[in-house]
Design a protein around this motif. Structure first.
Motif, PDB file in Angstrom:
ATOM      1  N   SER A   1       0.803  -1.219   0.000  1.00  0.00           N
ATOM      2  CA  SER A   1       0.000   0.000   0.000  1.00  0.00           C
ATOM      3  C   SER A   1       0.838   1.271   0.000  1.00  0.00           C
ATOM      4  O   SER A   1       0.332   2.351  -0.259  1.00  0.00           O
ATOM      5  CB  SER A   1      -0.917   0.012   1.234  1.00  0.00           C
ATOM      6  OG  SER A   1      -0.126  -0.028   2.410  1.00  0.00           O
ATOM      7  N   SER A   2       2.149   1.160   0.304  1.00  0.00           N
ATOM      8  CA  SER A   2       3.004   2.351   0.387  1.00  0.00           C
ATOM      9  C   SER A   2       3.166   2.995  -0.985  1.00  0.00           C
ATOM     10  O   SER A   2       3.400   2.319  -1.983  1.00  0.00           O
ATOM     11  CB  SER A   2       4.380   1.969   0.938  1.00  0.00           C
ATOM     12  OG  SER A   2       5.230   3.076   0.922  1.00  0.00           O
ATOM     13  N   ASN A   3       3.023   4.331  -1.024  1.00  0.00           N
ATOM     14  CA  ASN A   3       3.210   5.055  -2.276  1.00  0.00           C
ATOM     15  C   ASN A   3       4.689   5.096  -2.636  1.00  0.00           C
ATOM     16  O   ASN A   3       5.537   5.330  -1.785  1.00  0.00           O
ATOM     17  CB  ASN A   3       2.671   6.479  -2.153  1.00  0.00           C
ATOM     18  CG  ASN A   3       1.164   6.508  -2.035  1.00  0.00           C
ATOM     19  OD1 ASN A   3       0.458   6.171  -2.971  1.00  0.00           O
ATOM     20  ND2 ASN A   3       0.671   6.911  -0.867  1.00  0.00           N
ATOM     21  N   ALA A   4       5.036   4.863  -3.874  1.00  0.00           N
ATOM     22  CA  ALA A   4       6.426   4.755  -4.305  1.00  0.00           C
ATOM     23  C   ALA A   4       6.932   6.039  -4.947  1.00  0.00           C
ATOM     24  O   ALA A   4       8.023   6.068  -5.475  1.00  0.00           O
ATOM     25  CB  ALA A   4       6.586   3.586  -5.267  1.00  0.00           C
ATOM     26  N   THR A   5       6.156   7.099  -4.965  1.00  0.00           N
ATOM     27  CA  THR A   5       6.585   8.358  -5.559  1.00  0.00           C
ATOM     28  C   THR A   5       6.250   9.501  -4.608  1.00  0.00           C
ATOM     29  O   THR A   5       5.470   9.347  -3.678  1.00  0.00           O
ATOM     30  CB  THR A   5       5.874   8.591  -6.902  1.00  0.00           C
ATOM     31  OG1 THR A   5       4.456   8.532  -6.705  1.00  0.00           O
ATOM     32  CG2 THR A   5       6.277   7.537  -7.923  1.00  0.00           C
ATOM     33  N   PHE A   6       6.851  10.676  -4.890  1.00  0.00           N
ATOM     34  CA  PHE A   6       6.598  11.863  -4.080  1.00  0.00           C
ATOM     35  C   PHE A   6       5.622  12.787  -4.809  1.00  0.00           C
ATOM     36  O   PHE A   6       5.664  12.892  -6.042  1.00  0.00           O
ATOM     37  CB  PHE A   6       7.902  12.636  -3.827  1.00  0.00           C
ATOM     38  CG  PHE A   6       8.902  11.895  -2.984  1.00  0.00           C
ATOM     39  CD1 PHE A   6       8.836  11.947  -1.604  1.00  0.00           C
ATOM     40  CD2 PHE A   6       9.908  11.140  -3.574  1.00  0.00           C
ATOM     41  CE1 PHE A   6       9.759  11.277  -0.822  1.00  0.00           C
ATOM     42  CE2 PHE A   6      10.828  10.464  -2.801  1.00  0.00           C
ATOM     43  CZ  PHE A   6      10.755  10.529  -1.423  1.00  0.00           C
ATOM     44  N   ILE A   7       4.783  13.456  -4.061  1.00  0.00           N
ATOM     45  CA  ILE A   7       3.905  14.459  -4.636  1.00  0.00           C
ATOM     46  C   ILE A   7       4.395  15.834  -4.213  1.00  0.00           C
ATOM     47  O   ILE A   7       5.143  15.981  -3.241  1.00  0.00           O
ATOM     48  CB  ILE A   7       2.436  14.261  -4.179  1.00  0.00           C
ATOM     49  CG1 ILE A   7       2.316  14.413  -2.653  1.00  0.00           C
ATOM     50  CG2 ILE A   7       1.892  12.931  -4.656  1.00  0.00           C
ATOM     51  CD1 ILE A   7       0.888  14.447  -2.143  1.00  0.00           C
ATOM     52  N   LYS A   8       3.972  16.854  -4.960  1.00  0.00           N
ATOM     53  CA  LYS A   8       4.319  18.226  -4.593  1.00  0.00           C
ATOM     54  C   LYS A   8       3.625  18.540  -3.264  1.00  0.00           C
ATOM     55  O   LYS A   8       2.417  18.373  -3.149  1.00  0.00           O
ATOM     56  CB  LYS A   8       3.851  19.180  -5.692  1.00  0.00           C
ATOM     57  CG  LYS A   8       4.337  20.605  -5.512  1.00  0.00           C
ATOM     58  CD  LYS A   8       3.865  21.477  -6.680  1.00  0.00           C
ATOM     59  CE  LYS A   8       4.288  22.926  -6.492  1.00  0.00           C
ATOM     60  NZ  LYS A   8       3.771  23.794  -7.568  1.00  0.00           N
TER      61      LYS A   8
END
Length: 451
Positions: free
Chosen positions: A319-326
């Motif tokens: 479930s962990s997001n693998a990218t960064f958001i602004k």
């Protein structure tokens, strides 16, 4: 067997170095996680050594300050003593000038007496010359006596006049000599006092110069002490961040292990459900075959026996997001690189109003506090695809999360602000590939990571 399955699931969850489950044994995975912790611990040790070194330097500076302070106190004492001596000399010069003024009056009186005597003597000489000389005058006086008694009186009178003339001459000479002596005496005394005062003033200038040098040295030492204090404050802040970072990394590892265990349990549940479904389907077919004709039963049995077993469903993705958001809305006003003579280790996002700041990825709050430089700041630790990252959210108006808290991507961290060393409302955002350190050597350009 269970430990091997758990290690495989954890490897799939973290995706360490992009290797497959078969190619990454448990020991390599464990070593990778330990390396991340060891790296933080090494930085803690290095930071502690530097802190101890700065404490030693600070002690040396303080000792030197004490020496300089003692010298300044001694110089101040000498300056005070010299000032006092100068004051005494100035009083003596003032008294001598008063004495000179008094002497000038006395000299003026002597010169008046001398002038009167000069006039008296000149008149006497002029009278003698008019009467044909001093000898004739005396003879006329003696020859003009009427008797012996008168002669004696006249002789005594002439002697008296001669004595008075002699006395006048002697007094005249003495007065002139006294005037010259007094003049010379006072002038010598005044010259001596002026010379002593000049020497004292030179000494005072020398002492003032030494004191100025010592004051300059003391100021330099105080500035050095201030720099050391600031550096030690930075080192203490770094030490607190590194200690919190160690805990955050451990928490991220625990979170990843829990995700891996959950993924393994879901995989087992899915495999069990698939097996039960296959067995139920096989039993249903078997029962249907019993009620059919013998030829149909035979064909059905043959078809049933030749059917392949159903393939278990794959384990669900982590479930962990693998990218960064602004992390905040608004234009990017400054990028990573050199700025104003220093290294700007992140990007600045600026926008007015109540602009919320969000977590760029899932992670753990490494630290949430108020820093002199960062202002209200939140540090997050992330474990993404086996790589540890640290993100920094600085200059916020407030902080909505606390140290040690687990957050998801998009979690509200605070509101964009203008705290700390800031010039206008904005968010200073950093991404560090690995742990955060005071030199910011792990800083990477956030523009290459955010979507």
């Amino acid at each position: 067997m269970k430990r091997k399955i758990l290690a495989t699931a954890l490897t799939l969850t973290l995706g360490l170095s992009g290797l497959t489950t078969a190619a990454l044994p448990q020991t390599t995975e464990a070593a990778n996680l330990d390396d991340q912790l060891n790296n933080v611990k090494e930085k803690q040790s290095s930071n502690q050594e530097e802190l101890e070194q700065k404490e030693s330097e600070l002690a040396d500076v303080k000792a030197e300050q004490e020496d300089v302070r003692a010298e300044i106190e001694q110089l101040n004492k000498e300056v005070a003593e010299t000032d006092e001596k100068i004051s005494v000399k100035e009083k003596e010069i003032k008294d001598t000038n008063a004495e000179i003024d008094q002497l000038k009056e006395e000299i003026s009186a002597l010169e008046d007496r001398i002038a009167e005597r000069d006039k008296l003597l000149k008149d006497r000489i002029r009278s003698m010359q008019q009467n044909g000389g001093g000898t004739v005058d005396y003879m006329e006086v003696l020859l003009g006596a009427t008797d012996f008694g008168d002669l004696v009186e006249r002789v005594l009178a002439l002697n008296t006049i001669a004595d008075q003339d002699k006395k006048i001459l002697e007094e005249h000479k003495a007065d002139k000599q006294a005037v010259e002596e007094k003049k010379a005496q006072v002038e010598d005394k005044l010259a001596s006092l002026e010379e002593n005062k000049a020497e004292l003033e030179d000494l005072k200038k020398e002492l003032d110069s030494k004191k100025a040098q010592k004051d300059k040295l003391m100021k330099s030492l105080e500035e050095e002490e201030g720099d050391l204090h600031n550096h030690m404050m930075d080192l203490n802040e770094t030490a607190e961040l590194l200690a919190a970072q160690e805990k955050a990394v451990k928490q991220e590892i625990k979170r990843a292990e829990e995700a891996a265990r959950k993924a393994e349990e879901e995989r087992k549940a899915a495999a069990k459900a698939a097996k039960e479904k296959a067995e139920a389907e096989a039993q249903a077919k078997k029962e249907a075959a019993a009620s059919s004709s013998k030829s149909s039963s035979s064909n059905s049995s043959s078809s049933s026996n030749s059917a392949p077993a159903p393939t278990p469903e794959p384990a669900p993705a982590p479930s962990s997001n693998a990218t960064f958001i602004k992390p905040a809305a608004g234009p990017i006003t400054s990028g990573l690189g050199r700025r104003w003579g220093t290294f700007h280790a992140g990007i600045d996002i600026a926008q007015g109003g109540q602009n919320p700041v969000s977590a760029a990825a899932d992670g753990t709050v490494l630290r949430s506090y108020h820093s002199d430089s960062y202002g209200n700041v939140v540090f997050l630790t992330h474990s993404i695809n086996g790589q540890m990252y640290t993100t920094v959210y600085a200059h916020m108006q407030n902080r909505a999360v606390s140290t040690g808290q687990s957050v998801s991507q998009g979690t509200y961290l605070g509101t964009m602000g203008n705290t700390g060393h800031s010039t206008g409302q904005h968010l200073h955002f950093e991404i560090h590939k690995g742990s955060w350190n005071s030199s910011k050597s792990n800083a990477v350009d956030p523009m290459n990571y955010i979507r």
